[in-house]
Scaffold this active site. Structure first.
Site, PDB file in Angstrom:
ATOM      1  N   GLU A 188       0.844  -1.205   0.000  1.00  0.00           N
ATOM      2  CA  GLU A 188       0.000   0.000   0.000  1.00  0.00           C
ATOM      3  C   GLU A 188       0.870   1.242   0.000  1.00  0.00           C
ATOM      4  OE1 GLU A 188      -2.833   1.420  -0.032  1.00  0.00           O
ATOM      5  OE2 GLU A 188      -4.397   0.311   1.019  1.00  0.00           O
ATOM      6  N   ASP A 189       0.323   2.333  -0.514  1.00  0.00           N
ATOM      7  CA  ASP A 189       1.022   3.611  -0.416  1.00  0.00           C
ATOM      8  C   ASP A 189       0.870   4.213   0.978  1.00  0.00           C
ATOM      9  OD1 ASP A 189      -1.711   3.976  -0.754  1.00  0.00           O
ATOM     10  OD2 ASP A 189      -1.538   5.562  -2.249  1.00  0.00           O
TER      11      ASP A 189
ATOM     12  N   PHE B 107      -2.273  15.870   4.854  1.00  0.00           N
ATOM     13  CA  PHE B 107      -2.518  15.290   3.533  1.00  0.00           C
ATOM     14  C   PHE B 107      -1.236  15.398   2.717  1.00  0.00           C
ATOM     15  CE2 PHE B 107      -4.153  14.916  -0.772  1.00  0.00           C
ATOM     16  CZ  PHE B 107      -5.046  13.873  -0.622  1.00  0.00           C
TER      17      PHE B 107
HETATM   18  P1  5GP Z   1      -8.066   4.929   4.210  1.00  0.00           P
HETATM   19  O1  5GP Z   1      -9.108   3.997   3.675  1.00  0.00           O
HETATM   20  O2  5GP Z   1      -6.973   4.268   4.983  1.00  0.00           O
HETATM   21  O3  5GP Z   1      -8.675   6.079   4.958  1.00  0.00           O
HETATM   22  O4  5GP Z   1      -7.427   5.639   2.957  1.00  0.00           O
HETATM   23  C1  5GP Z   1      -6.655   4.956   2.082  1.00  0.00           C
HETATM   24  C2  5GP Z   1      -6.554   5.662   0.753  1.00  0.00           C
HETATM   25  O5  5GP Z   1      -6.882   7.051   0.834  1.00  0.00           O
HETATM   26  C3  5GP Z   1      -5.119   5.613   0.299  1.00  0.00           C
HETATM   27  O6  5GP Z   1      -4.860   4.427  -0.409  1.00  0.00           O
HETATM   28  C4  5GP Z   1      -5.007   6.863  -0.533  1.00  0.00           C
HETATM   29  O7  5GP Z   1      -5.453   6.616  -1.831  1.00  0.00           O
HETATM   30  C5  5GP Z   1      -5.968   7.839   0.130  1.00  0.00           C
HETATM   31  N1  5GP Z   1      -5.278   8.730   1.086  1.00  0.00           N
HETATM   32  C6  5GP Z   1      -5.316   8.701   2.427  1.00  0.00           C
HETATM   33  N2  5GP Z   1      -4.557   9.662   2.960  1.00  0.00           N
HETATM   34  C7  5GP Z   1      -4.007  10.306   1.910  1.00  0.00           C
HETATM   35  C8  5GP Z   1      -3.087  11.406   1.810  1.00  0.00           C
HETATM   36  O8  5GP Z   1      -2.593  12.005   2.772  1.00  0.00           O
HETATM   37  N3  5GP Z   1      -2.752  11.783   0.552  1.00  0.00           N
HETATM   38  C9  5GP Z   1      -3.250  11.183  -0.569  1.00  0.00           C
HETATM   39  N4  5GP Z   1      -2.831  11.635  -1.733  1.00  0.00           N
HETATM   40  N5  5GP Z   1      -4.100  10.135  -0.507  1.00  0.00           N
HETATM   41  C10 5GP Z   1      -4.470   9.719   0.732  1.00  0.00           C
END
Ligand code: 5GP
Length: 181
Positions: A104-105, A157
Site C-alpha cells: 500500500e502507499d 494530507f
Molecule cells: P483509508 O481507507 O486508509 O482512509 O485511505 C486509504 C486511501 O486514501 C489511500 O490508499 C489513498 O489513496 C488515500 N489517502 C489517504 N490519505 C491520503 C493522503 O494524505 N494523501 C493522498 N494523496 N491520498 C491519501
C-alpha cells in the site's frame, strides 16, 4: 522529517520525505522482507494506483523470487474520505495457499485496507502481511497488524511518489505536504 521546500511546475511544496530518503528506506524494507520470505515464493500485491512507485521500487529491492499481482479499490474523493470502499480491479492470479504481501502507499483511516484484507483473506492465502510506505495516526482501525511501515506520519494530507490530489502530483519523486495555497 525535513522542513525544506521543493518546486514542481512552479508550485512550492514542503518536503516530508525526499527521493533519497525514500530510496534508502525502501532498500531497508526490501532486505527485511527478503529475509522474512527466504525460501518462499510470495505474491506481492500492488494496491493501484497510489502504490505503484513504492511497489515497483520495493519489488526490485527484494532479492528473492516473487510474483506480482494488482488490485484496485476506491475510497477517496479530494482530501475527504467517503467512507465507502469499492473494488474496481480484482487479482488475476489464484492466491489460495500462497504467502501474500499487500503493498500500500498509505494507510489513513484503515478502511481501504480493512476491506482489502477481508477480500483477500476470503481467497484463503497461506499467510497475509501488509507493507505500507506511510501509516497515518488512526490507521489502527484496519484491525490488522502492518508488519512493514516506511514511516508513521500525522494527519496531514500528502502527495507525490504515487499519492495524488484529484489525480495530480503522483509523479513527484518525493513525498510532500499538500496545501491549498
Ligand atoms: P483509508 O481507507 O486508509 O482512509 O485511505 C486509504 C486511501 O486514501 C489511500 O490508499 C489513498 O489513496 C488515500 N489517502 C489517504 N490519505 C491520503 C493522503 O494524505 N494523501 C493522498 N494523496 N491520498 C491519501
Amino acid at each position: 522529517m525535513k522542513n525544506n521546500t521543493s518546486s514542481f511546475n512552479n508550485i512550492p511544496f514542503q518536503t516530508l520525505f525526499s527521493e533519497e530518503m525514500i530510496s534508502s528506506r525502501v532498500k531497508e524494507l526490501g532486505l527485511q522482507i527478503a529475509n522474512d520470505y527466504q525460501g518462499k515464493n510470495p505474491v506481492f500485491i500492488c494496491v493501484l494506483r497510489g502504490g505503484v512507485y513504492f511497489f515497483s521500487d520495493l519489488t526490485k529491492a527484494v532479492p528473492i523470487p516473487i510474483e506480482l499481482d494488482f488490485i484496485q479499490a476506491k475510497s477517496y474523493v479530494g482530501t475527504e474520505s467517503t467512507g465507502n470502499v469499492e473494488l474496481i480491479k480484482d487479482l488475476d492470479s489464484d492466491i489460495t495457499g500462497r504467502d501474500v504481501l499487500i503493498v500500500e502507499d498509505i494507510v489513513d483511516t484503515g478502511r481501504t485496507l480493512k476491506f482489502l484484507i477481508s477480500h483477500i483473506l476470503s481467497k484463503k492465502p497461506k499467510s497475509l502481511e501488509v507493507a505500507s510506505l506511510l501509516f497515518k495516526e488512526g490507521g489502527e482501525a484496519a484491525g490488522y497488524p502492518i508488519k512493514y511501515v516506511g514511516w508513521n506520519i500525522g494527519k496531514e494530507f500528502v502527495i507525490g511518489y504515487g499519492l495524488d490530489y484529484d489525480g495530480k502530483f503522483r509523479n513527484l519523486p518525493g513525498v510532500f505536504l499538500y496545501s491549498e495555497e
